[in-house]
Design a protein around this motif. Structure first.
Motif, PDB file in Angstrom:
ATOM      1  N   ASP C 234      73.588  42.597   6.369  1.00  0.00           N
ATOM      2  CA  ASP C 234      74.605  42.573   5.326  1.00  0.00           C
ATOM      3  C   ASP C 234      74.080  42.041   4.000  1.00  0.00           C
ATOM      4  O   ASP C 234      73.168  41.214   3.974  1.00  0.00           O
ATOM      5  CB  ASP C 234      75.779  41.691   5.786  1.00  0.00           C
ATOM      6  N   LEU C 236      75.400  40.240   0.219  1.00  0.00           N
ATOM      7  CA  LEU C 236      76.359  39.173  -0.113  1.00  0.00           C
ATOM      8  C   LEU C 236      77.785  39.702  -0.119  1.00  0.00           C
ATOM      9  O   LEU C 236      78.087  40.672  -0.823  1.00  0.00           O
ATOM     10  CB  LEU C 236      76.049  38.599  -1.493  1.00  0.00           C
ATOM     11  N   PRO C 277      68.512  40.497   5.626  1.00  0.00           N
ATOM     12  CA  PRO C 277      69.903  40.071   5.756  1.00  0.00           C
ATOM     13  C   PRO C 277      70.149  38.838   4.880  1.00  0.00           C
ATOM     14  O   PRO C 277      69.319  37.926   4.861  1.00  0.00           O
ATOM     15  CB  PRO C 277      70.029  39.705   7.233  1.00  0.00           C
ATOM     16  N   PHE C 278      71.263  38.819   4.183  1.00  0.00           N
ATOM     17  CA  PHE C 278      71.494  37.692   3.264  1.00  0.00           C
ATOM     18  C   PHE C 278      71.593  36.367   4.017  1.00  0.00           C
ATOM     19  O   PHE C 278      71.178  35.324   3.509  1.00  0.00           O
ATOM     20  CB  PHE C 278      72.736  37.940   2.387  1.00  0.00           C
ATOM     21  N   GLU C 279      72.088  36.426   5.262  1.00  0.00           N
ATOM     22  CA  GLU C 279      72.205  35.170   6.003  1.00  0.00           C
ATOM     23  C   GLU C 279      70.826  34.596   6.334  1.00  0.00           C
ATOM     24  O   GLU C 279      70.619  33.385   6.274  1.00  0.00           O
ATOM     25  CB  GLU C 279      73.014  35.383   7.286  1.00  0.00           C
ATOM     26  N   ALA C 280      69.903  35.482   6.647  1.00  0.00           N
ATOM     27  CA  ALA C 280      68.537  35.037   6.910  1.00  0.00           C
ATOM     28  C   ALA C 280      67.930  34.448   5.638  1.00  0.00           C
ATOM     29  O   ALA C 280      67.219  33.437   5.667  1.00  0.00           O
ATOM     30  CB  ALA C 280      67.697  36.209   7.412  1.00  0.00           C
ATOM     31  N   GLU C 282      69.567  33.043   3.207  1.00  0.00           N
ATOM     32  CA  GLU C 282      70.182  31.732   2.985  1.00  0.00           C
ATOM     33  C   GLU C 282      69.502  30.673   3.844  1.00  0.00           C
ATOM     34  O   GLU C 282      69.218  29.568   3.395  1.00  0.00           O
ATOM     35  CB  GLU C 282      71.684  31.790   3.327  1.00  0.00           C
ATOM     36  N   LYS C 283      69.231  31.080   5.090  1.00  0.00           N
ATOM     37  CA  LYS C 283      68.556  30.160   6.007  1.00  0.00           C
ATOM     38  C   LYS C 283      67.159  29.815   5.443  1.00  0.00           C
ATOM     39  O   LYS C 283      66.737  28.657   5.489  1.00  0.00           O
ATOM     40  CB  LYS C 283      68.425  30.837   7.375  1.00  0.00           C
ATOM     41  N   GLU C 286      67.296  27.279   2.746  1.00  0.00           N
ATOM     42  CA  GLU C 286      67.505  25.961   3.329  1.00  0.00           C
ATOM     43  C   GLU C 286      66.201  25.396   3.898  1.00  0.00           C
ATOM     44  O   GLU C 286      65.843  24.245   3.656  1.00  0.00           O
ATOM     45  CB  GLU C 286      68.533  26.119   4.457  1.00  0.00           C
TER      46      GLU C 286
END
Lengths: 401, 401, 401
Positions: C234, C236, C277-280, C282-283, C286
């Protein structure tokens, strides 16, 4: 046309000053220049600024190179030099040490000439090693002078000292122009107390060029200059001598103290900044030349430990209260070590820094114009005539409508 | 107005030369160019120099980029290219390999076009690997030609070879223009003996482009060119062929010897310089492509050991005595390995180097103008008309009064 | 004088558009701009291009700096930005992170002002970390706005987003201008199906700014935009929201699918490109902020493994056959991962890529003009009047005869 009047008034002042020796000459140390020469730099800086602010092009070069040599990382000075070159029409070409390995002797002479066939200006920053920076600049200057005399170079590129081991003339001249405008004229500086004081920083080995440049320059303005530092953090004795001679000629005073408070008491201007003892820096130069890494590490530890004894040398609100009406002008060459912002304990408290931020930025804003004025006076034979031409031509810097 | 007369005389010479094929074309190898084309470069270089020396702007570009691609470190050539671009009004944009990783095939084609949307000139230095440098330049040239033909690029950026594995045209053309001026005209070069000789250097693996460029170019001037080197230090056989063909067409001679003394005897011009055997360089290219680090190290050791057998190949006072009246003109592309200065034993003795320093610097000073002239002839459709316009407009390069 | 007529027609179009808010303003995200503002950029880009192609100088700056800040390596964008600056008369000065260590907070504020005393434009590329890039740009913008308001800066340097974590406006606007010219006008884009689809690449962690920028921009043209990617890849969610709102206002549609084939079916335009993937991402941001190198390595392995499950997401001949008449326009921001050329299996088949190469290069060729137009509209108060002046002055960009 208010600003044209301003420029003409400045040009009248310039006409009365003797700056002939600056033509085709370098700018190394402020104390190698006469008072009239320094004033010429300020007047030319103000003219260039007024022109630019009023959208008049000051591009006196149609082509030509301004060469920069930075022997350590730099953002502010790099951009100031680039801005000054661009303002006058020179294209910056960076001599990257990593790419070209300037050394000494034959190599310096040769490289200096090889890069200068179409160079009008060379700006050098070399402040890392006591006894080396200024000497290197002179070597380059002699090389290009010889090349020019021999007919190898069509023009003699003139040098601007962008910071050396002895002086930081573009910074201190910008600081002084800031003072002149802040206090409403150079005549108002007479009798003002300026405290050039050491301040604590968690890093060690900051260059001595600013405190040295400040005491070497500000003592010419009839100010009461106080140099304050913890015992052992002496600056170069020869620069202290310069300060003393200045005071004899120009009035005012030059005193020393080991108390930050004493320096701040009733001061009109404070310049709190960290630096390293010159003797330690001499030692470091020696260790580097021997490539004694262990020795350098040990020296660093020693200096950091010594520094840590003086964490109370901080320009905070309490200290500021000691100054004239609690409102001394705070100066810094930036970036400052701000307590609680860029470090745990630093040179200046956050609230003090924040209160003076806008003024500090203005102070820095004079630097590109100071550099441009130094270039201008070293390259232009008849500045008055050139300014008249620029005014007459009235070419816009930027067509926005 | 003496200099205007000079320029007009040069323009008359230019009118008689056929340089039409240079328009919108690259400059790779001097032997791909006709004698008249080479002469055009010299004439244009002299015109540009005379104009600049007399403060006439030669800025034919109001905007546009000159792109430089340096596949190894460079100061001299970098500054020469930047100076030439600046002289004509182009802004240098460096394609840093570290930043962009130009490779081969699709990537070269694509990158060449992507950087060229507003590029008028591309200068490439790629001399590290035999069989690769010139080939790479051609790949870039084909890519931008295709882009131009397809309408992807509004203009075709023309290429200048700033040094490849085969030739170093900007250096050798500067050397030759130096000879022309030193001896008072190209006609005076006929019959002069030029010794292009190998010389010892403690470093190994210096490029072959200079000796190759010199024998490929100087053999066109009716000179007696001698190529001297220790056994095994051969240059590319195809370039030797070029030299032979040149002599057949233009007179003079091309001979070879394994004795430095023989080469120096009665020479009018000496060019002593270290280089590596082309076969060793071919081997190195192969080892690099296999990433055979151990092999490269071994080759280096071998070559240094071999080099060390010829420490007497030094251009010292004794050697110079052998030349015509002991006064041959000493040439070098710089930097030279100077005995007792930059190394223990090198290519040239200190006193010899010092005596010729000023002349060597002058020799180097032709390079920016040679590059500018190559650019000029590749971009300008009607040079005579453009020079007339520049003279008529008479815009100062620099307003100094 | 055909082209003058063209320019005048474009100027008439510009007169009808409202772009007043762009003056002295930044360009961050296309969806922060009105449709008329975007159209103004296209019209100005076309005017600038027509002028340059017809040798009319568009240099509105006589001096001034365009500052570039690239937080990762870049060739294309770097050269596009440099070309745009040069076209308008600004000199590029690069703020090298390695040299200057821009950080956050006080340092950003200070550095932003210190480099801006003579800066007209700042271009920033910072796309590495989700949640950081755009935020950093805004921080710089606020800092220079404050400096301008305070009188520290004589002019307010306006910012151009050269790629952030959210959008890549200069790329997507260039893509769109390419579509406009390819399909013969913006009105012809209505109803066209555009497939923005994920594609396999052996590398992981490619930025999301292109797919996000494309769905955020193309959904404003009345197109049928399909976003296709394997489950989990996905973009954002807030940008998907933008796309949905766009469709409500402008017609067309925005749909999603997990099938590349479905997206390609009957598409007029395909844009197959790898992203993470945007979640990856973001991770990863971090993990980087914690300097958790082991975590980053593990994440990389995971992502590569996940990627490898979708090797069939390749834009090959079979896929292209599914598109409208088998002839959809293939778009890519370049460089593409080409199967059998730059990698074993990649985003696109070799024959597909080759067929569209010329068009892809044209697509890229719009970028310098898009950037120049963004600069122009942010700096020039009265564009129509300035274009009239440029036409009237008719100064050649290059004197070639």
């Amino acid at each position: 046309m208010d600003f044209v009047e301003n420029i003409k008034t400045l040009m009248e002042r310039l006409k009365k000053l003797d700056f002939r020796e600056m033509y085709n000459n370098d700018f190394f140390l402020t104390w190698e220049k006469s008072n009239e020469e320094l004033e010429s730099v300020f007047v030319v800086a103000d003219i260039l600024r007024t022109m630019r602010e009023n959208n008049i092009s000051t591009k006196i070069f149609d082509s030509g190179l301004g060469i920069s040599v930075f022997r350590d990382n730099s953002t502010r000075t790099r951009f100031s030099f680039a801005s000054a070159c661009n303002l006058l029409g020179l294209e910056v070409q960076d001599l990257d040490e990593g790419k070209s390995q300037i050394a000494h002797g034959e190599t310096v002479r040769e490289t200096a000439n090889m890069i200068s066939f179409m160079a009008d200006i060379i700006g050098i920053r070399d402040d890392m090693f006591i006894g080396k920076g200024n000497a290197y600049m002179k070597e380059v200057s002699n090389a290009v002078q010889e090349g020019y005399t021999d007919g190898v170079l069509e023009q003699r590129p003139t040098l601007i000292n962008l910071q050396c081991d002895i002086d930081h003339p573009t910074q201190c001249m910008a600081d002084l122009l800031h003072l002149i405008h802040y206090f409403g004229g150079v005549e108002n500086l007479k009798g003002k107390k300026l405290a050039m004081t050491w301040a604590y920083s968690p890093s060690y080995g900051k260059p001595l060029s600013v405190p040295q440049g400040v005491i070497g320059l500000m003592t010419r303005m009839g100010m009461e200059v106080v140099l304050a530092h913890p015992e052992g953090y002496d600056v170069l004795p020869e620069v202290e001598e310069v300060a003393k001679v200045n005071v004899e000629k120009n009035g005012g005073s030059f005193t020393k103290t080991n108390s930050m408070k004493e320096a701040f008491e009733n001061a009109d201007i404070v310049y709190p900044k960290s630096w390293a003892p010159f003797e330690a820096m001499e030692k470091r130069t020696e260790l580097y030349s021997k490539r004694d890494i262990a020795g350098i590490d040990e020296l660093e530890k020693e200096l950091l430990k010594e520094n840590a004894r003086y964490k109370d040398w901080e320009c905070n609100e309490k200290m500021m209260e000691l100054t004239k009406d609690g409102k001394a002008l705070y100066l810094h060459c930036l970036p400052a070590d701000i307590t609680g912002v860029s470090c745990e304990i630093g040179e200046v408290g956050e609230s003090v820094f924040n209160r003076y931020r806008e003024l500090l930025y203005r102070e820095a804003g004079y630097k590109p114009y100071i550099i441009a004025a130094m270039m201008f006076l070293s390259k232009v034979k008849d500045p008055i005539s050139v300014f008249e031409k620029l005014l007459e031509e009235d070419k816009p810097r930027f067509i926005e409508k």
